[in-house]
Write a protein that holds these residues in place. Structure first.
Motif, PDB file in Angstrom:
ATOM      1  N   TRP A  45       0.823  -1.218   0.000  1.00 55.00           N
ATOM      2  CA  TRP A  45       0.000   0.000   0.000  1.00 55.00           C
ATOM      3  C   TRP A  45       0.851   1.259   0.000  1.00 55.00           C
ATOM      4  O   TRP A  45       0.455   2.278  -0.544  1.00 55.00           O
ATOM      5  N   VAL A  46       2.023   1.208   0.657  1.00 54.43           N
ATOM      6  CA  VAL A  46       2.786   2.447   0.855  1.00 54.43           C
ATOM      7  C   VAL A  46       4.029   2.479  -0.020  1.00 54.43           C
ATOM      8  O   VAL A  46       4.557   1.440  -0.424  1.00 54.43           O
ATOM      9  N   LEU A  47       4.492   3.677  -0.332  1.00 50.04           N
ATOM     10  CA  LEU A  47       5.748   3.828  -1.062  1.00 50.04           C
ATOM     11  C   LEU A  47       6.886   3.380  -0.157  1.00 50.04           C
ATOM     12  O   LEU A  47       6.861   3.638   1.049  1.00 50.04           O
ATOM     13  N   PRO A  48       7.885   2.683  -0.701  1.00 52.74           N
ATOM     14  CA  PRO A  48       8.989   2.219   0.143  1.00 52.74           C
ATOM     15  C   PRO A  48       9.791   3.408   0.677  1.00 52.74           C
ATOM     16  O   PRO A  48       9.914   4.424  -0.005  1.00 52.74           O
ATOM     17  N   PRO A  49      10.351   3.305   1.889  1.00 56.11           N
ATOM     18  CA  PRO A  49      11.113   4.416   2.453  1.00 56.11           C
ATOM     19  C   PRO A  49      12.401   4.689   1.678  1.00 56.11           C
ATOM     20  O   PRO A  49      12.834   5.844   1.589  1.00 56.11           O
ATOM     21  N   ASN A  50      13.020   3.637   1.122  1.00 60.82           N
ATOM     22  CA  ASN A  50      14.246   3.855   0.330  1.00 60.82           C
ATOM     23  C   ASN A  50      14.010   3.414  -1.106  1.00 60.82           C
ATOM     24  O   ASN A  50      14.412   2.320  -1.501  1.00 60.82           O
ATOM     25  N   PRO A  51      13.325   4.251  -1.899  1.00 54.51           N
ATOM     26  CA  PRO A  51      13.011   3.824  -3.269  1.00 54.51           C
ATOM     27  C   PRO A  51      14.285   3.625  -4.092  1.00 54.51           C
ATOM     28  O   PRO A  51      15.283   4.319  -3.882  1.00 54.51           O
ATOM     29  N   THR A  52      14.235   2.651  -5.004  1.00 57.86           N
ATOM     30  CA  THR A  52      15.399   2.380  -5.843  1.00 57.86           C
ATOM     31  C   THR A  52      14.942   2.099  -7.274  1.00 57.86           C
ATOM     32  O   THR A  52      13.838   1.599  -7.496  1.00 57.86           O
TER      33      THR A  52
END
Lengths: 270, 295
Positions: A45-52
């Motif tokens: 549901w949520v955007l990851p804290p460390n997007p890659t």
């Protein structure tokens, strides 16, 4: 004017369906930018804290050749199908009207039912697992719907124009090239965008005719990411986004024409 | 006149027509014909072509009377047909009538509703496999968050069968909505206005003005969605492969497995022939009716 409460009711339903339509796409987006370590630990549901973007660069390397294959096959299928579609639709208009029934039956014939003889044919010709075989096979199977599509644009009123050209001394081929084709701009846009999307999304023929790296298309290559025991969802979702991008962009820009392809192909033809 | 034609050298135009027709005819019709021929034989992968026997209708008898997987596949096809077609058209009707009066936000919703339809079946399969995936999928994580029991949606026959219908409806309803929206737009405003002045309620207007106007788009949607429902292959192949066991198999998957998986070409061809006949029988009559009426 509609009352505020009825407008609210309308919007509630529209938004509920909107959520239903986009939630799977949203979870695809969030997962595609998650690093391999974090997949499964973070809620989709949520955007990851460390997007890659690592999944994208990995998948792009894997999909480069299949995308190239797909474009070659598109070129063969779409070009030939547009030419044959308009040509045979013109032919059914001026000569053999009953021929259109054959194409109608063709539209409702499931291609997979002809898969075994088709594979045998290309194996015999030594062209199994080539871009040419895939392009030509898809071309053969989309011709019926393409003929119906062009035929629905070629109204009977065209016959008067053809008659006039005949009196001026033009033969059938010349009328096709100098009268029919120049008048076919809209059906050509409709047919080529429609055919591009169904060819790009085609899986069955890639599965039975082009499973090797020389001829597999992006959609087929994508399905192979699933065949490993535990799928790596971030790579899969990045692959989903990359391989769907051409078609989604086409839908956003030319959606009206693609829909017209579906409805015109099924519209008045006889 | 016909004599004259026979002695004429065929024109380049005729040659072009014949080449293209022959190519298409070979792949679309001759290959279906070969497939029907194969279905009357006992050809399986290990036999050389010289040892193939004609066995008449034996493959069909075997399928219809003895093969449990055939019964399940056929019933699954019918289940898809009976649920997906009316559900997609019904949701499409609702959405299109709402979109019709939604005003300025309509293009936004329209684009979003069409997104699922633009995707390949394989992509839809992957997306929904992830939605249903145990532990990490969006459905199960949500259920866990709400303290509801999680399930292995695609591993249990009863849930798997219905779980597969959702992505199909997800894909087709938006398409149906847009096709019907086109039909709604073509209803003359005066008719609606005068009905309103005469005091017709919303439901009466829907039943006696809107529905009759949408008759042909609805027939069209019936034809095209039922064809898709019967020919469905990729989506189920990706999501369950027909499993668990053969519980979610459909005719196209069964035929593919017989022919390409076990090399029972005769049996596979018989399944494909029945699928073709079924498709013709369910879609062609309505299509010809549509044509006669002149949409």
């Amino acid at each position: 004017m509609r009352s505020v409460s009825s407008m609210i009711k309308i919007y509630v339903i529209l938004i509920i369906y909107f959520l239903f339509a986009v939630i799977p796409l949203w979870s695809c987006l969030t997962t595609s930018i998650t690093s391999t370590k974090e997949v499964g630990l973070i809620s989709p549901w949520v955007l990851p804290p460390n997007p890659t973007l690592e999944p994208f660069s990995f998948v792009l390397k894997e999909l480069a050749r299949p995308i190239y294959n797909g474009l070659i096959q598109e070129l063969i299928t779409v070009t030939l199908a547009c030419l044959t579609g308009s040509f045979l639709a013109y032919y059914t208009l001026i000569r053999w009207k009953k021929l259109i029934y054959l194409f109608i039956v063709g539209v409702f014939t499931p291609p997979i039912a002809a898969s075994v003889p088709t594979v045998l044919t290309w194996v015999k010709l030594g062209l199994y697992n080539t871009n040419l075989a895939l392009g030509l096979t898809r071309y053969a199977y989309v011709v019926p719907i393409t003929v119906l599509l062009f035929r629905s644009f070629y109204a009977e009123s065209l016959l008067r124009l053809i008659e006039a050209a005949r009196i001026d001394g033009a033969d059938d081929l010349r009328i096709y090239a100098q009268v029919i084709l120049p008048l076919s701009k809209i059906p050509l846009v409709v047919a080529s965008s429609f055919l591009f999307t169904i060819t790009w999304n085609c899986y069955v023929w890639a599965l039975v005719l082009g499973p090797g790296p020389e001829a597999r298309n992006a959609i087929y290559r994508l399905s192979l990411f699933l065949s490993i025991h535990t799928p790596e969802w971030n790579y899969l979702m990045a692959g989903v986004i990359i391989s769907s991008l051409p078609v989604v962009l086409l839908y956003v820009t030319l959606g009206k024409y693609i829909l017209a392809g579906y409805t015109a192909g099924m519209g008045k033809a006889v | 006149m016909s004599n004259k034609r026979f002695h004429h050298k065929p024109s380049f135009f005729t040659v072009l027509v014949v080449i293209q027709l022959a190519f298409v005819f070979y792949f679309v019709f001759a290959c279906i014909g070969f497939n029907i021929l194969i279905s009357f034989t006992d050809w399986s992968g290990l036999k050389p072509l010289t040892e193939i026997n004609l066995i008449g209708l034996e493959n069909y008898v075997k399928l219809i009377f003895f093969k449990r997987e055939f019964h399940i596949s056929f019933l699954n096809n019918m289940l898809i047909y009976a649920i997906v077609v009316p559900a997609s058209i019904g949701i499409g009707l609702l959405l299109s009538s709402l979109l019709h009066i939604a005003g300025r936000s309509e293009p936004f919703f329209r684009t979003c509703y069409l997104l699922p339809f633009s995707l390949a079946y394989v992509v839809v399969g992957i997306l929904w496999l992830y939605v249903y995936y145990p532990n990490i999928g969006i459905l199960n994580t949500t259920l866990k968050f709400l303290h509801l029991p999680e399930r292995h949606w695609l591993s249990e026959p009863q849930t798997a069968r219905f779980a597969l219908l959702v992505p199909m409806i997800w894909q087709y309803s938006g398409f149906a909505a847009l096709v019907l929206l086109g039909g709604l737009r073509s209803i003359p405003l005066e008719i609606m206005e005068s009905a309103k002045i005469d005091g017709a309620s919303g439901f009466t207007m829907f039943r006696y003005i809107v529905l009759p106007h949408l008759r042909y788009p609805i027939y069209f949607l019936y034809v095209i969605i039922s064809t898709w429902a019967l020919m469905t292959f990729d989506l189920i192949w990706i999501m369950t492969g027909g499993g668990p066991g053969v519980e979610t198999s459909v005719l196209s998957i069964l035929g593919y497995k017989y022919a390409f998986g076990y090399n029972y070409f005769g049996l596979g061809a018989a399944v494909f022939t029945l699928l073709t006949l079924l498709n013709w029988g369910l879609a062609l009559p309505v299509y010809f009716y549509l044509q006669r009426r002149g949409v």
